[in-house]
Design a protein around this motif. Structure first.
Motif, mmCIF file in Angstrom:
data_model
loop_
_atom_site.group_PDB
_atom_site.id
_atom_site.type_symbol
_atom_site.label_atom_id
_atom_site.label_comp_id
_atom_site.label_asym_id
_atom_site.label_seq_id
_atom_site.Cartn_x
_atom_site.Cartn_y
_atom_site.Cartn_z
ATOM 1 N N LEU A 116 0.829 -1.201 0.000
ATOM 2 C CA LEU A 116 0.000 0.000 0.000
ATOM 3 C C LEU A 116 0.867 1.256 0.000
ATOM 4 C CD1 LEU A 116 -2.785 -1.043 2.548
ATOM 5 C CD2 LEU A 116 -2.976 -0.884 0.060
ATOM 6 N N LYS A 117 1.975 1.221 0.742
ATOM 7 C CA LYS A 117 2.874 2.378 0.765
ATOM 8 C C LYS A 117 3.486 2.601 -0.617
ATOM 9 C CE LYS A 117 5.409 5.683 2.517
ATOM 10 N NZ LYS A 117 6.466 5.410 3.490
ATOM 11 N N ALA B 205 2.105 1.822 -3.451
ATOM 12 C CA ALA B 205 1.030 2.321 -4.313
ATOM 13 C C ALA B 205 0.797 3.810 -4.084
ATOM 14 C CB ALA B 205 -0.255 1.535 -4.060
ATOM 15 N N VAL B 206 0.759 4.221 -2.818
ATOM 16 C CA VAL B 206 0.542 5.631 -2.489
ATOM 17 C C VAL B 206 1.700 6.485 -3.004
ATOM 18 C CG1 VAL B 206 0.453 7.268 -0.572
ATOM 19 C CG2 VAL B 206 -0.981 5.228 -0.527
ATOM 20 N N THR B 207 2.929 5.996 -2.827
ATOM 21 C CA THR B 207 4.102 6.747 -3.288
ATOM 22 C C THR B 207 4.092 6.890 -4.810
ATOM 23 O OG1 THR B 207 5.398 5.958 -1.406
ATOM 24 C CG2 THR B 207 6.612 6.814 -3.308
ATOM 25 N N ALA B 208 3.787 5.803 -5.516
ATOM 26 C CA ALA B 208 3.754 5.855 -6.983
ATOM 27 C C ALA B 208 2.662 6.795 -7.473
ATOM 28 C CB ALA B 208 3.541 4.450 -7.550
ATOM 29 N N ALA B 209 1.490 6.740 -6.842
ATOM 30 C CA ALA B 209 0.401 7.626 -7.236
ATOM 31 C C ALA B 209 0.780 9.085 -6.973
ATOM 32 C CB ALA B 209 -0.873 7.261 -6.481
ATOM 33 N N GLY B 210 1.407 9.342 -5.825
ATOM 34 C CA GLY B 210 1.836 10.707 -5.503
ATOM 35 C C GLY B 210 2.835 11.247 -6.505
ATOM 36 N N ARG C 60 -8.787 13.483 -10.558
ATOM 37 C CA ARG C 60 -8.305 12.230 -11.144
ATOM 38 C C ARG C 60 -7.365 11.459 -10.231
ATOM 39 N NH1 ARG C 60 -7.348 15.320 -15.813
ATOM 40 N NH2 ARG C 60 -5.108 15.164 -15.409
ATOM 41 N N SER C 61 -6.898 12.094 -9.169
ATOM 42 C CA SER C 61 -5.905 11.454 -8.315
ATOM 43 C C SER C 61 -6.439 10.172 -7.670
ATOM 44 C CB SER C 61 -5.429 12.423 -7.231
ATOM 45 O OG SER C 61 -6.505 12.796 -6.377
ATOM 46 N N ALA D 298 -6.169 4.243 -7.109
ATOM 47 C CA ALA D 298 -6.836 2.942 -7.212
ATOM 48 C C ALA D 298 -6.082 2.015 -8.159
ATOM 49 C CB ALA D 298 -8.276 3.140 -7.684
ATOM 50 N N ALA D 299 -5.633 2.533 -9.291
ATOM 51 C CA ALA D 299 -4.906 1.709 -10.255
ATOM 52 C C ALA D 299 -3.594 1.210 -9.666
ATOM 53 C CB ALA D 299 -4.649 2.518 -11.522
ATOM 54 N N GLU D 300 -2.891 2.060 -8.923
ATOM 55 C CA GLU D 300 -1.628 1.648 -8.311
ATOM 56 C C GLU D 300 -1.859 0.600 -7.221
ATOM 57 O OE1 GLU D 300 1.319 2.193 -9.203
ATOM 58 O OE2 GLU D 300 1.044 3.805 -10.670
ATOM 59 N N MET D 301 -2.938 0.724 -6.464
ATOM 60 C CA MET D 301 -3.233 -0.249 -5.418
ATOM 61 C C MET D 301 -3.563 -1.606 -6.010
ATOM 62 S SD MET D 301 -5.429 2.065 -2.696
ATOM 63 C CE MET D 301 -5.654 0.709 -1.576
ATOM 64 N N VAL D 302 -4.332 -1.613 -7.082
ATOM 65 C CA VAL D 302 -4.653 -2.888 -7.747
ATOM 66 C C VAL D 302 -3.384 -3.558 -8.248
ATOM 67 C CG1 VAL D 302 -5.775 -3.900 -9.778
ATOM 68 C CG2 VAL D 302 -7.000 -2.241 -8.369
ATOM 69 N N ARG D 303 -2.484 -2.753 -8.814
ATOM 70 C CA ARG D 303 -1.242 -3.311 -9.366
ATOM 71 C C ARG D 303 -0.364 -3.876 -8.256
ATOM 72 N NH1 ARG D 303 3.874 -1.650 -10.447
ATOM 73 N NH2 ARG D 303 3.492 0.406 -9.539
ATOM 74 N N GLU D 304 -0.185 -3.131 -7.171
ATOM 75 C CA GLU D 304 0.706 -3.568 -6.098
ATOM 76 C C GLU D 304 0.135 -4.755 -5.322
ATOM 77 O OE1 GLU D 304 3.688 -2.868 -5.322
ATOM 78 O OE2 GLU D 304 4.078 -1.118 -6.579
ATOM 79 N N LEU D 305 -1.145 -4.693 -4.975
ATOM 80 C CA LEU D 305 -1.748 -5.811 -4.226
ATOM 81 C C LEU D 305 -1.871 -7.063 -5.068
ATOM 82 C CD1 LEU D 305 -4.532 -3.865 -2.256
ATOM 83 C CD2 LEU D 305 -2.338 -4.708 -1.392
ATOM 84 N N GLY D 306 -2.083 -6.861 -6.375
ATOM 85 C CA GLY D 306 -2.170 -8.026 -7.263
ATOM 86 C C GLY D 306 -0.846 -8.727 -7.436
#
Length: 243
Positions: free
Chosen positions: A26-27, A29-34, A225-226, A231-239
């Motif tokens: 999750l961290k 994903a948040v960093t990549a989205a940021g 859009r953020s 959401a896209a980054e979380m799906v990628r990382e958790l998947g």
């Protein structure tokens, strides 16, 4: 018919591994989205046509993630904050407000000829104070659209081409101020000053009762859009976590 089911392996260890892996994912994903949102905001500023190519406003966007790097505490609720160190400037270019003078009737906007190097935001060659002190050497003409006035100054000691550092430049002197007005050696620039030399005056300022600031940034649109980016980054990382 009898069925039997059993769990192989160490269930406790597997669950502990999952608990350890999920906060880190999750961290990430948040960093990549940021970083994606920060990059978009910076690119907006660079593409906005600002005076310095948008570098100052672009570099003002700073990304902070939580927990901060080096902090051992893990969490299922990491966060990212993206803020500008010049929020007032960002807000102005986002809202595009109408700018009116704080005192007097008009805003005095220097023309390209009156800006050093012809650059937007550059210091005027002839200041407002010098124009005011020029007396009869400075005068106004109505603008064709009727919205404001042209603040002009009479030219004297007009010359043709001046050799400066080996380059030919058109030049003239602004009335009693003695300020030298010149442009580069491009044909269009020379023709522009030559026309003003021939008529005996140059337009130094546009006097306008108000101006509409340009809308150069779309921060609110990026903010909306953020959520999709996260959401896209979380799906990628958790998947990508081991099953």
């Amino acid at each position: 018919m009898r069925l039997a089911a059993a769990i192989s392996g160490n269930l406790r260890a597997a669950m502990e591994q999952e608990v350890r892996a999920t906060p880190a994912a999750l961290k990430r994903a948040v960093t990549a989205a940021g970083k994606t949102v920060q990059a978009e905001l910076r690119e907006q500023a660079r593409a906005a046509g600002m005076v310095d190519g948008g570098r100052a406003v672009a570099n003002s966007w700073r990304l902070t993630t939580f927990p901060r790097p080096g902090v051992s505490r893990s969490t299922l609720r990491p966060a990212a904050s993206i803020k500008s160190s010049v929020p007032n400037i960002v807000d102005a270019f986002e809202r595009a407000p109408v700018i009116t003078p704080k005192a007097g009737r008009y805003l005095a906007i220097p023309t390209a000829l009156n800006r050093q190097g012809g650059r937007r935001g550059a210091k005027p060659r002839v200041s407002v104070q010098q124009m005011t002190q020029a007396g009869a050497g400075a005068f106004t003409l109505p603008m064709k659209n009727g919205r404001g006035k042209l603040w002009c100054i009479r030219l004297n000691q007009a010359q043709g081409v001046s050799k400066r550092r080996g380059r030919g430049r058109m030049q003239a002197f602004a009335g009693s101020t003695g300020v030298q007005l010149y442009v580069g050696n491009r044909r269009g620039q020379q023709a522009h000053l030559r026309a003003q030399i021939e008529r005996g005056y140059a337009v130094m300022y546009l006097l306008l009762p108000s101006v509409q600031a340009p809308k150069l940034l779309r921060v609110a649109e990026t903010r909306r859009r953020s959520g999709d980016v996260l959401a896209a980054e979380m799906v990628r990382e958790l998947g990508a976590l081991p099953k």
